[in-house]
Design a protein around this motif. Structure first.
Motif, mmCIF file in Angstrom:
data_model
loop_
_atom_site.group_PDB
_atom_site.id
_atom_site.type_symbol
_atom_site.label_atom_id
_atom_site.label_comp_id
_atom_site.label_asym_id
_atom_site.label_seq_id
_atom_site.Cartn_x
_atom_site.Cartn_y
_atom_site.Cartn_z
ATOM 1 N N VAL A 4 0.833 -1.200 0.000
ATOM 2 C CA VAL A 4 0.000 0.000 0.000
ATOM 3 C C VAL A 4 0.867 1.250 0.000
ATOM 4 C CG1 VAL A 4 -0.236 0.069 2.515
ATOM 5 C CG2 VAL A 4 -1.977 1.115 1.106
ATOM 6 N N THR A 6 -0.009 5.414 0.383
ATOM 7 C CA THR A 6 -1.145 6.271 0.711
ATOM 8 C C THR A 6 -0.765 7.738 0.806
ATOM 9 O OG1 THR A 6 -0.802 6.079 3.090
ATOM 10 C CG2 THR A 6 -2.204 4.427 2.079
ATOM 11 N N ARG A 8 -2.946 11.242 2.537
ATOM 12 C CA ARG A 8 -4.175 11.774 3.121
ATOM 13 C C ARG A 8 -3.891 13.117 3.761
ATOM 14 N NH1 ARG A 8 -5.143 11.174 8.696
ATOM 15 N NH2 ARG A 8 -3.349 10.319 9.773
#
Length: 64
Positions: A4, A6, A8
């Motif tokens: 993963v 990511t 944010r």
């Protein structure tokens, strides 16, 4: 483990974003995380107008 990468928002009011990655050990040492981090940083600063980007990584991968 799931691979993963990511990104944010951490704090909208100060335009702080967070990026991170967790890759299976079989993927370590192939330059995947640095390439992804560079792309995410470009996007964060150029497109999202980030003021700051912080990062986290898997601690047992010393190179990361």
């Amino acid at each position: 483990m799931l691979d993963v990468i990511t990104m944010r928002v951490n704090f909208v009011e100060i335009h702080e974003w967070e990026i991170g990655w967790a890759l299976t050990p079989a993927c370590w040492g192939q330059g995947i995380a640095p390439e992804a981090a560079r792309a995410m940083l470009r996007f964060a600063f150029d497109t999202l107008a980030a003021n700051r980007v912080v990062a986290f990584c898997r601690a047992d991968n010393a190179a990361s």
